[in-house]
Design a protein around this motif. Sequence first.
Motif, mmCIF file in Angstrom:
data_model
loop_
_atom_site.group_PDB
_atom_site.id
_atom_site.type_symbol
_atom_site.label_atom_id
_atom_site.label_comp_id
_atom_site.label_asym_id
_atom_site.label_seq_id
_atom_site.Cartn_x
_atom_site.Cartn_y
_atom_site.Cartn_z
ATOM 1 N N ILE A 307 0.843 -1.201 0.000
ATOM 2 C CA ILE A 307 0.000 0.000 0.000
ATOM 3 C C ILE A 307 0.877 1.248 0.000
ATOM 4 N N ARG A 308 1.970 1.210 0.759
ATOM 5 C CA ARG A 308 2.881 2.349 0.800
ATOM 6 C C ARG A 308 3.489 2.597 -0.585
ATOM 7 N N ILE A 309 3.859 1.525 -1.273
ATOM 8 C CA ILE A 309 4.397 1.649 -2.635
ATOM 9 C C ILE A 309 3.344 2.241 -3.564
ATOM 10 N N PHE A 310 2.118 1.734 -3.427
ATOM 11 C CA PHE A 310 1.011 2.207 -4.256
ATOM 12 C C PHE A 310 0.754 3.701 -4.055
ATOM 13 N N LEU A 311 0.699 4.145 -2.792
ATOM 14 C CA LEU A 311 0.447 5.557 -2.493
ATOM 15 C C LEU A 311 1.608 6.422 -2.981
ATOM 16 N N ASP A 312 2.819 5.903 -2.846
ATOM 17 C CA ASP A 312 3.992 6.636 -3.317
ATOM 18 C C ASP A 312 3.924 6.860 -4.825
ATOM 19 N N GLU A 313 3.492 5.837 -5.559
ATOM 20 C CA GLU A 313 3.331 5.947 -7.016
ATOM 21 C C GLU A 313 2.241 6.963 -7.349
ATOM 22 N N CYS A 314 1.143 6.913 -6.611
ATOM 23 C CA CYS A 314 0.028 7.849 -6.856
ATOM 24 C C CYS A 314 0.482 9.292 -6.701
ATOM 25 N N ILE A 315 1.253 9.554 -5.643
ATOM 26 C CA ILE A 315 1.716 10.917 -5.391
ATOM 27 C C ILE A 315 2.753 11.336 -6.426
#
Length: 381
Positions: A307-315
Amino acid sequence: MNKYKGALLNNASKLDAITDSCGEITNLASSIIENDSKTATIHLLKKIYEVMNNQKYKIEIKRMAQLLNSNLIEYYGYTALQNVCKSDTETLEDPRTLEELLDELNALIGLQTVKAKVSELIAYQKVQKLRRENNLYSSKNTLHLAFTGNPGTGKTTVARIVGYIYKQIGLLSKGHFVEVSRTDLIAGYQGQTALKVKSVIEKSKGGVLFIDEAYSITENDHSDSYGRECLTELTKALEDYRDDLVVIVAGYTEPMRKFFESNPGLKSRFNTFIEFPDYAVEEMEKILISMCDNNDYVLDENVLVVIRIFLDECIAKKHENFSNGRLVRNLYDDLVLNHARRVVNIENPTKNDLATIINYDFKAVSYKHSMIQEHTPEDIV
């Protein structure tokens, strides 16, 4: 939550699961309840119609669609009756003390610069009131505020708290909160817009009038005389009722700049401009964990990593529809729904099964809200 909301959400979730709609039906129902979205209502009705008229679905599924249709009708009937029975001047007293409200403000995740600015503003207004009471000169600054920034950064939440705080320190007589958009202010006939604006102002006096996406009032200014009529009436009200009304306008930063340029007297009515920054990855993660904690869910350590990787990509790839806290809310809804789909097939699930969200629940997300173009959640797990 009243029973009509509960029934609508519950049966939307059930229909979602048995038709493999990947959270679409649940999100539409949530948008209807949380945002009073007419667009979501139309889409949900279309979805119900498609299910009821699709030959591939069994009669039990079609009956669930019919039940959801009835739930939607009952919910709107209940909402309409509430609006009819509720007095325009009726406001509920907020029981919280000033200290409790300030604690709530400071407990918001992130928004450090916003919280500091609001705290300074409250201190200033409180002292100015005390100076007036002691026959000392106090500036005649208005209470009106402008909040700028992207969606989902807490503007509405902060606006509500400010209203209640202003009531506690004696700047507002009621402290209630009225939220409107362009459709609530602008009529379809010449001369009627001024009446709509006056009606909204009358309901808001003593409290906070919050106008989200305020620039929509003037975005068609070259051809929209109704928008200009609305702004003229609103600008007048900002001055006439400055002693017992706070108007907070909010929206994207650049369109809001143009909004203030659209009327010479408008910007001078606002003394405080607060920019709401986008959330960082760590803050979005904290919001998600907080939502899980509040609803007795636990995120497994492995799923937290992806999830942290996913949110980092989104930002990193911020799409124009990037929505900060709303992105987290949608992610939470999808995780919970997919957790339910998995756990319902476990015979005699344990308490840990019922509470823990794992990698599989994230992999199962058909995540339409993702800002990632090159990668899917499956790619990063």
